[in-house]
Scaffold this active site. Structure first.
Site, PDB file in Angstrom:
ATOM      1  N   LYS A 189       0.987  -1.090  -0.074  1.00  0.00           N
ATOM      2  CA  LYS A 189      -0.008   0.115   0.093  1.00  0.00           C
ATOM      3  C   LYS A 189       0.855   1.318  -0.147  1.00  0.00           C
ATOM      4  O   LYS A 189       1.347   1.634   0.856  1.00  0.00           O
ATOM      5  CB  LYS A 189      -0.989  -0.070   1.120  1.00  0.00           C
ATOM      6  N   GLY A 242       6.467   5.615   8.552  1.00  0.00           N
ATOM      7  CA  GLY A 242       5.757   6.551   8.488  1.00  0.00           C
ATOM      8  C   GLY A 242       5.849   7.301   9.872  1.00  0.00           C
ATOM      9  O   GLY A 242       6.646   7.414  10.404  1.00  0.00           O
ATOM     10  N   SER A 243       5.083   8.064  10.324  1.00  0.00           N
ATOM     11  CA  SER A 243       4.968   8.868  11.298  1.00  0.00           C
ATOM     12  C   SER A 243       4.833   8.049  12.672  1.00  0.00           C
ATOM     13  O   SER A 243       4.087   6.755  12.560  1.00  0.00           O
ATOM     14  CB  SER A 243       3.830   9.977  11.356  1.00  0.00           C
ATOM     15  N   GLU A 245       2.921   8.732  15.190  1.00  0.00           N
ATOM     16  CA  GLU A 245       1.436   8.663  15.370  1.00  0.00           C
ATOM     17  C   GLU A 245       0.615   7.784  14.893  1.00  0.00           C
ATOM     18  O   GLU A 245       0.045   7.034  15.567  1.00  0.00           O
ATOM     19  CB  GLU A 245       0.476  10.171  15.000  1.00  0.00           C
ATOM     20  N   GLY A 247       2.086   5.160  13.374  1.00  0.00           N
ATOM     21  CA  GLY A 247       2.696   3.729  13.920  1.00  0.00           C
ATOM     22  C   GLY A 247       2.048   3.263  15.224  1.00  0.00           C
ATOM     23  O   GLY A 247       1.966   2.114  15.325  1.00  0.00           O
ATOM     24  N   GLU A 264       9.088   1.462  11.049  1.00  0.00           N
ATOM     25  CA  GLU A 264      10.201   2.752  10.936  1.00  0.00           C
ATOM     26  C   GLU A 264       9.508   3.842  11.013  1.00  0.00           C
ATOM     27  O   GLU A 264       8.841   4.212  10.042  1.00  0.00           O
ATOM     28  CB  GLU A 264      10.908   2.196   9.595  1.00  0.00           C
ATOM     29  N   CYS A 298      13.190  10.956   7.367  1.00  0.00           N
ATOM     30  CA  CYS A 298      13.113  10.696   8.629  1.00  0.00           C
ATOM     31  C   CYS A 298      14.437  10.839   9.503  1.00  0.00           C
ATOM     32  O   CYS A 298      14.548  11.025  10.734  1.00  0.00           O
ATOM     33  CB  CYS A 298      12.601   9.259   8.960  1.00  0.00           C
ATOM     34  N   GLU A 396       9.861  16.519  15.208  1.00  0.00           N
ATOM     35  CA  GLU A 396      10.023  16.362  13.575  1.00  0.00           C
ATOM     36  C   GLU A 396       9.547  17.477  12.654  1.00  0.00           C
ATOM     37  O   GLU A 396       8.283  17.250  12.755  1.00  0.00           O
ATOM     38  CB  GLU A 396       9.901  15.014  13.328  1.00  0.00           C
TER      39      GLU A 396
END
Length: 493
Positions: A189, A242-243, A245, A247, A264, A298, A396
């Site tokens: 995805k 991804g982020s 939040e 995750g 990650e 990241c 971040e």
């Protein structure tokens, strides 16, 4: 001046649209599509199928069938051959893939062509070699009697891979290559912002000859296709980049079905300049660490710790270097930094700039849009003289914003660098290797670079401490997350 769009890329943009469901390109079950934009212009590049729950259900059924059938019966040698063939096709289509990545992400074509795409090919080639080498072992058991005890490494099953928009094809390869090498099937995805190269990769996988159902590519929104993938009881593992939040949300949702999960996530990576650092190497490295890929990394080195004794020199030269960065269209060979991914993200980054000003950080350069670079979502390279407690030095930003943090006591640098919920990466510049190595060991980060930054290789593990994630991508370490270990005992008496 712009490079001409490769003919294959132009042709692909005209035909792209369907999702890839286990070996067949088709419309989404709902028939809906969504626009994919060029962030350098704000114009629509293509309209792509909007995958959802029904498409995920079909993809999982096909993946399970392939796992228990054609792909499950594929020998390790054949899996390796297919992955190696795919790496060759990626290299053969490198110009097209780089152009699509540049247009869709906004990164300079030269970066995509010389960094992203070669690394993608390397990952498939590297894990092709592991397909015949990742196995179990005979165990020296001491239970009374005589036994043959051994372990098997078996594929974890159907993998849901959810990838971000900043390195779409590269991060997809981090997940696809090890999963396929050990015999898993994968449903990918990609981000709804950057699905183009994932769909092009699906065409290359078709050409390479992967069995039907082995891989599906379902573009769509996270709350629709992504959530359906995480919730599906037929998916055995989720690999997400991804982020923090999102995750955390995935981890909670995956607990309902006890899926294997690797994450990650984000970072607020420190770059530490030691007193004896080579000034020229440091300046180049610090600018690269912070502004490569528009700062949408990241592991961006967005906190620069500078000795107070060298502060004036570095501030002056950092500002000069940042102001010299050429912004423009990704296909212009003069471009060194492109636009941010979207208007929404640009406004988010500029919101952090405003927050920095409100909290008393000193803006040294940038901090505003750059309409002279083009009609898209351009933000000038930005540098602040900041303090540890300020928001821009703690959170971040995921954009071209560098916080310079002076220090006096070298013994305090590690403590200050570690004073964050993140722990993805860090950089150290200096000539005293004993001091640099001691500092590297003291930093709470999954990767530490000394006299370099953003050095990546398929053989080297990637992942973070603390809220930067769970598990590792790349290297043999990644293979552990895509296999289950089975212990087998045979009574010889």
């Amino acid at each position: 001046m712009r490079l001409p769009l490769p003919e294959k890329a132009e042709a692909f943009l005209k035909r792209v649209g369907p999702l890839y469901l286990g070996g067949t390109f088709r419309k989404a079950a709902t028939g809906e599509v969504f626009p994919v934009l060029n962030p350098a212009t704000g114009e629509v590049l293509a309209r792509v199928a909007r995958g959802g729950k029904e498409d995920v259900d079909q993809a999982v059924a096909l993946a399970r069938k392939a796992l228990e059938g054609s792909w499950g019966r594929t020998s390790p040698d054949e899996r390796g051959r297919l992955l190696f063939r795919l790496s060759e096709l990626i290299e053969a289509h490198a110009d097209t893939l780089a152009a699509l990545e540049a247009l869709n992400v906004g990164k300079p074509y030269a970066e995509a062509r010389t960094a992203d795409i070669p690394l993608v090919a390397q990952h498939f080639r590297y894990f092709a070699g592991w397909a015949t080498k990742w196995g179990g072992e005979v165990l020296p058991v001491s239970f009374p009697g005589e036994y043959l005890a051994y372990t098997r490494r078996e594929p974890v099953g159907v993998v849901g891979a959810i990838t971000p928009w900043n390195f779409p094809l590269l991060i997809a390869s981090w997940k696809l290559a090890p999963a396929l090498a050990v015999g898993c099937t994968v449903i990918l995805k990609p981000s709804e912002l950057t699905p183009l190269t994932a769909l092009y990769l699906a065409e290359l996988m078709e050409e390479a000859g992967f069995p039907k159902g082995t891989v599906s590519v379902i573009p769509g929104y996270g709350e629709e296709a992504g959530a359906a993938l995480v919730a599906h009881p037929g998916v055995d593992k989720i690999s997400f980049t991804g982020s923090v939040e999102v995750g955390k949300g995935i981890l909670k949702q995956a607990a309902e079905t006890l899926k294997r999960v690797t994450l990650e996530l984000g970072g607020k990576s420190p770059v530490i300049l030691l007193e004896d650092a080579d000034p020229k190497r440091v300046l180049k490295g610090a600018l690269f660490a912070s502004f490569f890929n528009q700062g949408e990394v990241c592991a961006a080195g967005s906190r620069l710790f500078v000795p107070k004794s060298k502060l004036d020199y570095f501030l002056e030269n950092l500002v000069t270097g940042a102001q010299a960065i050429q912004q423009g269209h990704p296909l212009d060979p003069r471009t060194q930094m492109g636009p941010l991914i979207s208007r929404e993200h640009m406004e988010r980054v500029l919101g952090y700039v405003q927050r920095g000003l409100e909290e008393g950080a000193t803006l040294l350069t940038g901090g505003e849009p750059n309409p002279g670079a083009g009609p898209g979502f351009f933000v000038k390279p930005t540098i602040f003289l900041a303090e540890d407690g300020q928001t821009i030095a703690r959170e971040e930003i995921f954009g071209p914003v560098l916080s310079v943090l002076p220090y006096e006591d070298p013994e305090e640098v590690a403590r200050r660098a570690n004073a964050t919920p993140y722990g993805l990466a860090a950089g150290i510049f200096g000539q005293d290797m004993r001091r640099a190595i001691r500092l590297a060991h003291a930093l709470k980060a999954g990767t530490v670079w000394i006299n370099g930054y953003l050095l990546l290789d398929a053989a080297s593990p990637w992942g973070g401490y603390k809220e930067s994630g769970i598990g590792r991508e790349m290297g043999r370490y990644a293979l552990e997350h895509y296999t289950e270990v089975k212990s087998v005992w045979l009574n010889l008496t």
